[in-house]
Motif scaffolding. Structure first.
Motif, PDB file in Angstrom:
ATOM      1  N   LEU A   1      39.387  31.959  56.349  1.00  0.00           N
ATOM      2  CA  LEU A   1      38.534  32.131  55.177  1.00  0.00           C
ATOM      3  C   LEU A   1      39.070  31.365  53.979  1.00  0.00           C
ATOM      4  O   LEU A   1      38.301  30.757  53.218  1.00  0.00           O
ATOM      5  CB  LEU A   1      38.414  33.612  54.827  1.00  0.00           C
ATOM      6  N   LEU A   2      40.367  31.393  53.782  1.00  0.00           N
ATOM      7  CA  LEU A   2      40.944  30.679  52.649  1.00  0.00           C
ATOM      8  C   LEU A   2      40.802  29.167  52.788  1.00  0.00           C
ATOM      9  O   LEU A   2      40.760  28.449  51.788  1.00  0.00           O
ATOM     10  CB  LEU A   2      42.425  31.049  52.492  1.00  0.00           C
TER      11      LEU A   2
ATOM     12  N   GLN B   1      40.318  34.140  44.252  1.00  0.00           N
ATOM     13  CA  GLN B   1      40.935  34.305  45.569  1.00  0.00           C
ATOM     14  C   GLN B   1      40.860  35.751  46.038  1.00  0.00           C
ATOM     15  O   GLN B   1      40.733  36.018  47.242  1.00  0.00           O
ATOM     16  CB  GLN B   1      42.396  33.839  45.556  1.00  0.00           C
TER      17      GLN B   1
ATOM     18  N   ARG C   1      42.044  35.688  57.780  1.00  0.00           N
ATOM     19  CA  ARG C   1      42.368  35.419  56.379  1.00  0.00           C
ATOM     20  C   ARG C   1      42.636  33.934  56.151  1.00  0.00           C
ATOM     21  O   ARG C   1      42.086  33.328  55.217  1.00  0.00           O
ATOM     22  CB  ARG C   1      43.589  36.240  55.946  1.00  0.00           C
TER      23      ARG C   1
ATOM     24  N   GLY D   1      35.571  29.583  50.998  1.00  0.00           N
ATOM     25  CA  GLY D   1      36.797  30.187  50.502  1.00  0.00           C
ATOM     26  C   GLY D   1      37.497  29.310  49.490  1.00  0.00           C
ATOM     27  O   GLY D   1      37.959  29.782  48.448  1.00  0.00           O
TER      28      GLY D   1
ATOM     29  N   GLU E   1      31.800  30.847  57.378  1.00  0.00           N
ATOM     30  CA  GLU E   1      32.247  32.240  57.281  1.00  0.00           C
ATOM     31  C   GLU E   1      31.159  33.218  57.718  1.00  0.00           C
ATOM     32  O   GLU E   1      31.449  34.298  58.264  1.00  0.00           O
ATOM     33  CB  GLU E   1      32.712  32.563  55.855  1.00  0.00           C
TER      34      GLU E   1
ATOM     35  N   LEU F   1      30.655  35.664  51.997  1.00  0.00           N
ATOM     36  CA  LEU F   1      31.128  35.308  50.651  1.00  0.00           C
ATOM     37  C   LEU F   1      29.941  35.097  49.719  1.00  0.00           C
ATOM     38  O   LEU F   1      29.543  33.973  49.470  1.00  0.00           O
ATOM     39  CB  LEU F   1      31.999  34.026  50.730  1.00  0.00           C
ATOM     40  N   SER F   2      29.328  36.212  49.172  1.00  0.00           N
ATOM     41  CA  SER F   2      30.025  37.499  49.148  1.00  0.00           C
ATOM     42  C   SER F   2      29.082  38.705  49.238  1.00  0.00           C
ATOM     43  O   SER F   2      29.535  39.829  49.116  1.00  0.00           O
ATOM     44  CB  SER F   2      30.813  37.633  47.841  1.00  0.00           C
TER      45      SER F   2
ATOM     46  N   VAL G   1      38.099  36.492  48.362  1.00  0.00           N
ATOM     47  CA  VAL G   1      38.324  36.032  49.730  1.00  0.00           C
ATOM     48  C   VAL G   1      39.245  37.006  50.458  1.00  0.00           C
ATOM     49  O   VAL G   1      39.025  37.318  51.640  1.00  0.00           O
ATOM     50  CB  VAL G   1      38.914  34.612  49.742  1.00  0.00           C
TER      51      VAL G   1
END
Length: 254
Positions: free
Chosen positions: A210-211, A225, A207, A216, A168, A37-38, A228
């Motif tokens: 990460l969120l 968002q 997913r 995230g 991450e 990220l990122s 992410v």
């Protein structure tokens, strides 16, 4: 530096940030930089489109001059995106950009580490969750029986400039290590195995992980968002960005 710090007893090594890169990078045949990220996610999206990407340490007048000399678009900060400057470190802006051929991508973490390693003579590749399996396949084809691989989780920065490990990046590093193991590469250091174990723990739903992690949540709360979501596209890319000279160019990892 003490030999124990360099993990030279192992063929597959893993560490954090610029100092970790300086420790385990020298002597490795291939060094994978992971900044989920990122930076390396943005890099993989650009590589999917065939875009040549120039990593750069700073986002200031030096970066603008560097981009002008290479007839490249300079990625601006996320909050600076406008109709006149539509591309940032945000992977979704790179995916949406029209007629993008060359891109200067400043990053104080992933980009800086990649440049440092390349200047030290390493073969550097960009790895994210999007292309970890492809990168592992590509790496395995390049390795001799005794060559070493170093994996650098870029991490983030605290306000005082010190390294903030970012989970991450540990997951991305672990996905790549797991891919190498699946390809039959042996000699994994405990540090690299710890990264692979962390990845296996979240692989069932990357997913959601990460969120929910700090990086995230930070992006979601800032309104990004989608970045992410792109980072969570596990193994959706077969393209491996390879740093050649001062730019990353795409190579197939099938």
């Amino acid at each position: 530096m003490a030999g124990s710090m360099t993990q030279t007893a192992h063929r597959m090594r893993c560490d954090w940030g610029p100092s970790g890169a300086d420790a385990v990078g020298p002597g490795a045949s291939i060094v994978a930089v992971v900044d989920v990220l990122s930076f390396t996610t943005a890099l993989s999206v650009a590589a999917d489109r065939g875009v040549e990407v120039f990593p750069y340490r700073w986002r200031d007048e030096r970066a603008a001059a560097f981009a002008a000399r290479r007839q490249a678009v300079l990625a601006v900060g996320r909050s600076q995106v406008s109709p006149d400057q539509p591309v940032s470190l945000s992977p979704s802006t790179i995916r949406a950009a029209q007629e993008l051929q060359r891109l200067v991508l400043p990053s104080p973490n992933g980009s800086t580490i990649a440049r440092r390693l390349a200047e030290a003579g390493s073969i550097v590749i960009g790895v994210s969750l999007r292309n970890a399996a492809a990168a592992a396949r590509w790496t395995t084809r390049q390795l001799s029986d005794t060559a070493a691989v170093a994996v650098i989780a870029a991490g983030e920065r605290w306000p005082d400039g010190s390294l903030r490990p970012a989970v991450e990046d540990l997951w991305g590093a672990g996905a790549y290590v797991q891919g190498l193991t699946d390809q039959g590469v042996t000699g994994v250091s405990p540090e690299a195995e710890a990264a692979a174990a962390a990845y296996r723990h979240v692989a069932v739903d990357v997913r959601a992980a990460l969120l929910d992690c700090v990086g995230g949540r930070e992006l979601v709360e800032a309104g990004y968002q989608q970045d992410v979501e792109v980072a969570a596209e596990l193994d959706m890319s077969d393209v491996v960005p390879i740093l050649s000279g001062d730019s990353f160019r795409p190579s197939q990892g099938r």
